[in-house]
Each structure stands twice: as C-alpha cells, then as structure tokens.
Design a protein around this motif. Structure first.
Motif, PDB file in Angstrom:
ATOM      1  N   ALA A  25      -3.280   1.028  -3.988  1.00  9.61           N
ATOM      2  CA  ALA A  25      -1.969   1.450  -4.476  1.00  9.61           C
ATOM      3  C   ALA A  25      -2.151   2.277  -5.742  1.00  9.61           C
ATOM      4  CB  ALA A  25      -1.100   0.236  -4.760  1.00  9.61           C
ATOM      5  N   ASP A  26      -1.736   3.550  -5.687  1.00  7.58           N
ATOM      6  CA  ASP A  26      -1.726   4.352  -6.909  1.00  7.58           C
ATOM      7  C   ASP A  26      -0.615   3.845  -7.825  1.00  7.58           C
ATOM      8  OD1 ASP A  26       0.813   5.711  -6.173  1.00  7.58           O
ATOM      9  OD2 ASP A  26      -0.420   6.636  -4.618  1.00  7.58           O
ATOM     10  N   ARG A  74      -5.137   0.834   2.048  1.00  4.48           N
ATOM     11  CA  ARG A  74      -5.415   1.773   0.964  1.00  4.48           C
ATOM     12  C   ARG A  74      -4.978   1.210  -0.389  1.00  4.48           C
ATOM     13  NH1 ARG A  74      -3.460   7.382   1.054  1.00  4.48           N
ATOM     14  NH2 ARG A  74      -1.475   6.680   1.952  1.00  4.48           N
ATOM     15  N   THR A  98       2.961   4.018  -6.388  1.00  2.00           N
ATOM     16  CA  THR A  98       3.174   3.015  -5.346  1.00  2.00           C
ATOM     17  C   THR A  98       3.345   1.632  -5.954  1.00  2.00           C
ATOM     18  OG1 THR A  98       1.927   4.263  -3.686  1.00  2.00           O
ATOM     19  CG2 THR A  98       2.137   1.889  -3.339  1.00  2.00           C
ATOM     20  N   THR A 154       0.843  -1.186   0.000  1.00  2.00           N
ATOM     21  CA  THR A 154       0.000   0.000   0.000  1.00  2.00           C
ATOM     22  C   THR A 154       0.885   1.245   0.000  1.00  2.00           C
ATOM     23  OG1 THR A 154      -0.147   0.470   2.377  1.00  2.00           O
ATOM     24  CG2 THR A 154      -1.550  -1.312   1.530  1.00  2.00           C
ATOM     25  N   PRO A 155       0.299   2.426  -0.159  1.00  3.42           N
ATOM     26  CA  PRO A 155       1.109   3.652  -0.070  1.00  3.42           C
ATOM     27  C   PRO A 155       1.727   3.871   1.302  1.00  3.42           C
ATOM     28  CG  PRO A 155      -0.992   4.091  -1.161  1.00  3.42           C
ATOM     29  CD  PRO A 155      -1.093   2.714  -0.576  1.00  3.42           C
ATOM     30  N   ASP A 156       1.318   3.087   2.293  1.00  7.34           N
ATOM     31  CA  ASP A 156       1.750   3.320   3.668  1.00  7.34           C
ATOM     32  C   ASP A 156       2.879   2.408   4.136  1.00  7.34           C
ATOM     33  OD1 ASP A 156      -0.397   5.239   4.041  1.00  7.34           O
ATOM     34  OD2 ASP A 156      -1.750   3.514   4.115  1.00  7.34           O
TER      35      ASP A 156
END
Length: 461
Positions: free
Chosen positions: A161-162, A159, A165, A128-130
């Motif tokens: 993943a864009d 979240r 990411t 994830t982005p985190d």
C-alpha cells in the motif's frame, strides 16, 4: 443441573492474580468458578498442580489455505496452535492464493477453515491498491480488520500500500469501525539497500541484516502513526522487532493515537548471531535484531508497553528455505506452537515476567483489542477456552513433536521450561498429553464492531 465438565484443582491465571480453584463448564461456557465444586459432572479433568491459562489468541498467522496448503493449511496449523495452548487464530489475507481482497475470497477461505480447523478462528481482510472498493463488503462478511504492507509482501498478488492507498484505506476503515494492521518497513529504502548490497554479490545473513536496518522500520512506524492520527483509524503495528520501535509507538499512544503494539516470540528469543548460525530457517522481515535492541524490546515487554504477543507463523515448503543465499530464501518463521514455551522460559523463569502479564498479552488484550466477546479470560460467562500447563516440566523441542505440515522451526533443539499438557476449545479437548483430538471443528469469531454512519458522528453497535 449437572455440569458437562469439571476442571478440578488447577491454579487459575486471571488478571487479578493466580489462585487455586475449580472450573465448571456447561454448554461450552464457564458456568462456575469456586474454590471447590462438588456437584456432578459428565467429565472430569484433574488439574492439580497445573496452571490454567485462558487459551492463547494468536492474532497473526499465515496458514496459507486455500492455494498454498502445501505450505501449511488449516488442519496442521490449528493442530500446532492447539499443541501450544492456542484456541483461536487470526489468519492473515496472504499467503493464501488468491489473497482475501474481496467477499468471494473471504467466503472461499471461510469454507476451508470451517472444514479443516481444529480451533476457533477469525479472518483478516487485505488492504492494497487493488481493493479499496471492496473493504465495505469484507467488513460485512465478517473480517476482523484489514492488513496492509508498507513494504514488498513477497507475494506478487498482494501489493504494498502506497501512502495514498494507506490514507484512504485508513479513512474507510475508521468509518467501518475496524482496525488496520500494518507491516511497517520503508519499501523504498529497503529496496535501495538491497540493490546496493546485491550488486556487490551480497548473500549472507549479515548482508540481509544490513539491507533492513532498524531505521527503515522506525520511519515506517512513524508514518503509519501519523496517518492513523490524521484519519482516526485504529492502528495495529504488527511484529515490532526493535525496542526503539516500541518506544516510538508507545510515545504516540501516550499522545492519544489509537495504536496497539505487537511483537513476536522470535524477536525475544533470537538475535542477529542466531541468524548467522541457523540461516534461512530464522529469516523474517523485519529481521531479528542486535542484542542491544533485543534488550530494549524486553524492557518494553516487562514495562507493559507491548500490548500483545503473536507468532507471525509464516511457513513455506522446505525447498524455499534451502541454500546459502539469504535474499533468495523465503522470509517467514514457523513458530505458532512455541509462543507460550518461549514466554515462560525466556520471560517468566529467566526475567520474572508474571504469569498474569503473559496471559494478558496472549489472550486478554487480543480479545479486547479486536472485539472477540467471551474470549480471552478464565471467567464466568466466557467460552471455556483453556490451556493447562505444567510449569515445571522441562523439554527439548524435537521434530516428532511438531504438528506443522513441514517439521522445520528455529526452535528445534531449544530447551524449554513449561509445557502445555491439555487444551480445550469451548470445553472440548483438542489436545492432550502430546496427542491431537481431531473431532472438533472450529467456528468463525466475528468482532464486535462500532461503526460511524454518514459522517454525523453517530455510533451504532
């Protein structure tokens, strides 16, 4: 030396074909396979007339422990897996709470699985982005790979993943020697369509289907394939719902992209009309498709273009499946117990899908793709993970046969041909004749990993 176990007279389902043979088991491993074994054994299982499959390896389940154990849990989930002939599950990093994004959460989930699972298991980590900075520690801990969502996961703490990411995560995963599994739907488009439909009061099954059309899956598959090709990452496309998606991914594989294709029994067994009939119990994302897409999907399976079948078992508490608003209901299907009956009934008996192909898609290929040594085949030296099946037995699935924490499933009331009668994990009975044998505790199965170090191209085992 005497054997621990002799499985006598079964029809062994192996990559080279189906043939009658005896299996001798010693120390949890298959020690002998012969037309007839006459030596002593401490235990005997009479398998005459049964078909002996390698235990199913389900690479995509959500057992939700810790944190949402009231939805399922390792005890009930693994019991259901065993009742369906499964011997190894791969638990996704969500919907447990918190999800597996760091080493600490991996350790918590590992402890829960060791305490409660009746079968062997492997664990996915999140992407994830985190948590990009934590992928290395998760690899060291023993995750089998990383799971990313290209769309809203439905869980706020996991979240999507864009693109940036996903790109950076794939680059790192490639260096770590681990695959990335991707839920491929275009989040921007599905959210846009959902807003349009909801603004007009849409809530029905047809409205939900219209919010996630096939092209939103195809666009995300295409993007994931491009990123995998660019980064050299091993890509695993989970729950492809459409025949068009299989064609797209298979063409990329033919071009050299390192990608494996997964679909699920519910996409093969149900279509859009069934969602209208059954409602929220059949809601999932991507959704079940029109019959034309379903037929294309079956064509892909029959042609050998789909690598493996997994359940995507994703249950919830019953209250989250209530009501007529399909958008508000939880999106997940309870099906881990029914994978083999679906493939036997809808595939083998109805369409001529060979037993060897079913075994490859549910056992051999999952083990090979994800590096599970000594798993996935009925062969000397492999773990004695076995599912004995009465191929001729017909039954209607009833609630009292389900081992889930909540006995809800779209397969209830469905007629099947082919029943699992005995499941063994490392030579020990975990399920037999409708009853769980709860003594065994499963073990973590770590993947065999190839890692690239320092950008030099040097590979170490």
């Amino acid at each position: 030396m005497g054997l621990d176990l002799l499985v006598r007279g079964g029809y062994l389902v192996r990559p080279e074909g189906v043939a009658r043979a005896d299996i001798g088991v010693l120390d949890g491993k298959i020690a002998m396979i012969e037309p007839q074994i006459d030596g002593p054994a401490r235990m005997l299982i009479e398998a005459t007339g049964r078909y002996v499959f390698p235990g199913l390896i389900d690479v995509h389940v959500h057992f939700n422990e810790p944190g949402r154990t009231h939805w399922e849990g390792f005890a009930s989930g693994s019991a259901a897996l065993a009742a369906g002939g499964g011997t190894l599950f791969c638990d996704m990093p969500l919907n447990s709470h918190p999800p597996v994004l760091t080493r600490r959460e991996f350790d918590d989930k590992l402890g829960a699985a060791r305490a409660h699972s009746h079968t062997d298991f492997a664990l996915w980590g999140g992407l994830t982005p985190d948590n990009l900075e934590h992928l290395g520690e998760l690899a060291e801990a023993g995750v089998m790979g990383f799971k990313a969502f290209m769309a809203n996961s439905g869980i706020s703490e996991f979240r999507a993943a864009d693109d940036a990411t996903l790109y950076e995560g794939m680059r790192l995963a490639a260096r770590l020697g681990l695959p990335v599994a991707v839920h491929a739907e275009n989040d921007t488009l599905t959210a846009h369509l959902t807003r349009q439909i909801r603004s007009k009061g849409g809530a029905s099954a047809r409205d939900y289907l219209a919010s996630r059309p096939v092209f939103t899956e195809l666009e995300a598959i295409q993007r994931a394939l491009l990123l995998a090709q660019e980064t050299g990452c091993r890509l695993h496309l989970v729950h492809i719902s459409s025949g068009s998606g299989v064609v797209l991914a298979y063409e990329a594989k033919a071009r050299g992209v390192d990608v494996s294709l997964e679909t699920c029994p519910h996409y093969l067994a149900f279509s859009e009309e069934d969602l209208e009939r059954l409602g929220a119990v059949l809601k999932c994302a991507p959704p079940v498709r029109a019959r034309e897409e379903q037929e294309l999907l079956w064509n892909g399976v029959l042609a050998g273009k789909v690598d493996l079948i997994a359940s995507d078992h994703s249950p919830s508490s019953p209250d989250l499946k209530e009501g007529n608003d399909l958008f508000a209901a939880w999106g997940g299907i309870s099906g881990v117990q029914s994978t083999l009956p679906v493939l036997l009934s809808e595939g083998h008996w109805a369409r001529g899908l060979s037993l060897e192909t079913i075994s490859r898609m549910t056992s051999c290929h999952p083990a090979q793709r994800f590096g599970f040594a000594q798993k996935g085949q009925v062969a000397v030296g492999f773990d004695a993970d076995l599912a004995l099946v009465d191929l001729e037995a017909e039954f209607t699935l009833n609630q009292d046969e389900l081992f889930y924490r909540h006995p809800q499933s779209p397969y209830l009331g469905r007629r099947f041909k082919g029943r699992v009668v005995h499941t063994l994990v490392r030579g020990q009975t975990v399920f037999a004749e409708g009853k769980l044998h709860p003594e065994l505790r499963g073990q973590l199965v770590r993947p065999q990993v190839r890692r690239e170090f320092g950008g030099s191209g040097r590979i170490a085992e």
